[in-house]
Design a protein around this motif. Structure first.
Motif, PDB file in Angstrom:
ATOM      1  N   UNK A   1       0.825  -1.207   0.000  1.00  0.00           N
ATOM      2  CA  UNK A   1       0.000   0.000   0.000  1.00  0.00           C
ATOM      3  C   UNK A   1       0.863   1.263   0.000  1.00  0.00           C
ATOM      4  N   UNK A   2       1.822   1.321   0.915  1.00  0.00           N
ATOM      5  CA  UNK A   2       2.655   2.518   1.076  1.00  0.00           C
ATOM      6  C   UNK A   2       3.540   2.756  -0.144  1.00  0.00           C
ATOM      7  N   UNK A   3       4.114   1.693  -0.684  1.00  0.00           N
ATOM      8  CA  UNK A   3       5.064   1.824  -1.790  1.00  0.00           C
ATOM      9  C   UNK A   3       4.405   1.975  -3.157  1.00  0.00           C
ATOM     10  N   UNK A   4       3.084   1.866  -3.207  1.00  0.00           N
ATOM     11  CA  UNK A   4       2.368   2.107  -4.459  1.00  0.00           C
ATOM     12  C   UNK A   4       2.094   0.878  -5.306  1.00  0.00           C
ATOM     13  N   UNK A   5       2.427  -0.299  -4.814  1.00  0.00           N
ATOM     14  CA  UNK A   5       2.175  -1.506  -5.603  1.00  0.00           C
ATOM     15  C   UNK A   5       0.677  -1.771  -5.756  1.00  0.00           C
ATOM     16  N   UNK A   6      -0.093  -1.479  -4.711  1.00  0.00           N
ATOM     17  CA  UNK A   6      -1.547  -1.613  -4.808  1.00  0.00           C
ATOM     18  C   UNK A   6      -2.089  -0.623  -5.830  1.00  0.00           C
ATOM     19  N   UNK A   7      -1.642   0.620  -5.757  1.00  0.00           N
ATOM     20  CA  UNK A   7      -2.108   1.655  -6.685  1.00  0.00           C
ATOM     21  C   UNK A   7      -1.681   1.362  -8.115  1.00  0.00           C
ATOM     22  N   UNK A   8      -0.542   0.726  -8.278  1.00  0.00           N
ATOM     23  CA  UNK A   8      -0.093   0.364  -9.624  1.00  0.00           C
ATOM     24  C   UNK A   8      -1.017  -0.694 -10.218  1.00  0.00           C
ATOM     25  N   UNK A   9      -1.402  -1.665  -9.413  1.00  0.00           N
ATOM     26  CA  UNK A   9      -2.279  -2.746  -9.873  1.00  0.00           C
ATOM     27  C   UNK A   9      -3.729  -2.270 -10.001  1.00  0.00           C
ATOM     28  N   UNK A  10      -4.140  -1.383  -9.080  1.00  0.00           N
ATOM     29  CA  UNK A  10      -5.509  -0.866  -9.054  1.00  0.00           C
ATOM     30  C   UNK A  10      -5.441   0.661  -8.970  1.00  0.00           C
ATOM     31  N   UNK A  11      -5.276   1.347 -10.100  1.00  0.00           N
ATOM     32  CA  UNK A  11      -5.078   2.798 -10.089  1.00  0.00           C
ATOM     33  C   UNK A  11      -6.172   3.589  -9.358  1.00  0.00           C
ATOM     34  N   UNK A  12      -7.382   3.067  -9.351  1.00  0.00           N
ATOM     35  CA  UNK A  12      -8.466   3.786  -8.685  1.00  0.00           C
ATOM     36  C   UNK A  12      -8.327   3.774  -7.160  1.00  0.00           C
ATOM     37  N   UNK A  13      -7.398   2.968  -6.628  1.00  0.00           N
ATOM     38  CA  UNK A  13      -7.147   2.962  -5.183  1.00  0.00           C
ATOM     39  C   UNK A  13      -6.167   4.048  -4.759  1.00  0.00           C
ATOM     40  N   UNK A  14      -5.527   4.675  -5.719  1.00  0.00           N
ATOM     41  CA  UNK A  14      -4.494   5.666  -5.427  1.00  0.00           C
ATOM     42  C   UNK A  14      -5.025   6.778  -4.521  1.00  0.00           C
ATOM     43  N   UNK A  15      -4.347   6.984  -3.401  1.00  0.00           N
ATOM     44  CA  UNK A  15      -4.704   8.045  -2.470  1.00  0.00           C
ATOM     45  C   UNK A  15      -5.871   7.726  -1.563  1.00  0.00           C
ATOM     46  N   UNK A  16      -6.377   6.507  -1.600  1.00  0.00           N
ATOM     47  CA  UNK A  16      -7.534   6.116  -0.774  1.00  0.00           C
ATOM     48  C   UNK A  16      -7.064   5.493   0.537  1.00  0.00           C
ATOM     49  N   UNK A  17      -7.994   5.387   1.452  1.00  0.00           N
ATOM     50  CA  UNK A  17      -7.769   4.695   2.710  1.00  0.00           C
ATOM     51  C   UNK A  17      -7.886   3.195   2.454  1.00  0.00           C
ATOM     52  N   UNK A  18      -7.030   2.393   3.070  1.00  0.00           N
ATOM     53  CA  UNK A  18      -7.001   0.950   2.847  1.00  0.00           C
ATOM     54  C   UNK A  18      -7.109   0.222   4.193  1.00  0.00           C
ATOM     55  N   UNK A  19      -7.880  -0.850   4.209  1.00  0.00           N
ATOM     56  CA  UNK A  19      -7.936  -1.727   5.376  1.00  0.00           C
ATOM     57  C   UNK A  19      -7.248  -3.041   5.034  1.00  0.00           C
ATOM     58  N   UNK A  20      -6.361  -3.468   5.906  1.00  0.00           N
ATOM     59  CA  UNK A  20      -5.750  -4.790   5.793  1.00  0.00           C
ATOM     60  C   UNK A  20      -6.605  -5.709   6.654  1.00  0.00           C
ATOM     61  N   UNK A  21      -7.240  -6.673   6.015  1.00  0.00           N
ATOM     62  CA  UNK A  21      -8.204  -7.536   6.685  1.00  0.00           C
ATOM     63  C   UNK A  21      -7.682  -8.968   6.725  1.00  0.00           C
ATOM     64  N   UNK A  22      -7.719  -9.569   7.910  1.00  0.00           N
ATOM     65  CA  UNK A  22      -7.305 -10.949   8.101  1.00  0.00           C
ATOM     66  C   UNK A  22      -8.537 -11.776   8.423  1.00  0.00           C
ATOM     67  N   UNK A  23      -8.920 -12.677   7.516  1.00  0.00           N
ATOM     68  CA  UNK A  23     -10.060 -13.574   7.718  1.00  0.00           C
ATOM     69  C   UNK A  23      -9.527 -14.935   8.129  1.00  0.00           C
ATOM     70  N   UNK A  24      -9.952 -15.431   9.295  1.00  0.00           N
ATOM     71  CA  UNK A  24      -9.404 -16.656   9.873  1.00  0.00           C
ATOM     72  C   UNK A  24     -10.461 -17.748   9.985  1.00  0.00           C
ATOM     73  N   UNK A  25     -10.055 -18.939   9.618  1.00  0.00           N
ATOM     74  CA  UNK A  25     -10.920 -20.114   9.671  1.00  0.00           C
ATOM     75  C   UNK A  25     -10.173 -21.234  10.380  1.00  0.00           C
ATOM     76  N   UNK A  26     -10.732 -21.688  11.493  1.00  0.00           N
ATOM     77  CA  UNK A  26     -10.178 -22.820  12.247  1.00  0.00           C
ATOM     78  C   UNK A  26      -8.742 -22.593  12.687  1.00  0.00           C
ATOM     79  N   UNK A  27      -8.452 -21.394  13.140  1.00  0.00           N
ATOM     80  CA  UNK A  27      -7.145 -21.080  13.715  1.00  0.00           C
ATOM     81  C   UNK A  27      -7.343 -20.837  15.209  1.00  0.00           C
ATOM     82  N   UNK A  28      -6.284 -20.888  16.013  1.00  0.00           N
ATOM     83  CA  UNK A  28      -6.421 -20.642  17.452  1.00  0.00           C
ATOM     84  C   UNK A  28      -6.779 -19.167  17.718  1.00  0.00           C
ATOM     85  N   UNK A  29      -8.061 -18.934  17.951  1.00  0.00           N
ATOM     86  CA  UNK A  29      -8.586 -17.569  18.004  1.00  0.00           C
ATOM     87  C   UNK A  29      -7.926 -16.714  19.078  1.00  0.00           C
ATOM     88  N   UNK A  30      -7.718 -17.240  20.253  1.00  0.00           N
ATOM     89  CA  UNK A  30      -7.123 -16.439  21.326  1.00  0.00           C
ATOM     90  C   UNK A  30      -5.708 -15.987  20.960  1.00  0.00           C
TER      91      UNK A  30
END
Length: 113
Positions: free
Chosen positions: A45-74
């Motif tokens: 995100x910071x280095x611009x690789x996301x914006x290079x791949x998806x130009x419409x994301x340039x300058x936008x707020x980004x959430x890094x989301x971790x979706x977990x299935x059957x992992x030790x939740x605690x």
């Protein structure tokens, strides 16, 4: 930047989604791997690789989301809280985010199923 595997991108709002599936035998090893993936997303995100791949994301707020299935939740919850509350306070990341024209900000989110 090292290569990172992002499982998918969600647009509007912009989210870089990482999917983690268990069960995990070696929790510590898997948390180190997840940490590396999270750093990779921040770098992309910071280095611009996301914006290079998806130009419409340039300058936008980004959430890094971790979706977990059957992992030790605690264990994952404690790790994710510590990581997400401190990573952008690291001087190199804080300075890079402030000077980046590619992303307006980065948030973090985790979910368990």
């Amino acid at each position: 930047m090292s290569e990172v595997t992002i499982d998918f991108i969600v647009r509007d709002p912009w989210r870089m989604v990482l999917v983690e599936e268990g069960p995990w035998e070696d929790v510590a090893s898997n948390l180190r791997r997840v940490q590396s993936r999270l750093y990779g997303c921040i770098d992309a995100a910071i280095d611009g690789h996301l914006a290079q791949q998806f130009p419409e994301s340039n300058g936008k707020h980004v959430t890094v989301q971790l979706d977990c299935y059957s992992v030790p939740q605690e264990d994952v919850s404690k790790f994710f809280e510590a990581f997400s509350s401190s990573v952008l306070l690291i001087p190199d990341y804080k300075d890079a985010l402030q000077s980046s024209s590619f992303v307006a900000g980065i948030d973090f989110q985790v979910s368990f199923a």
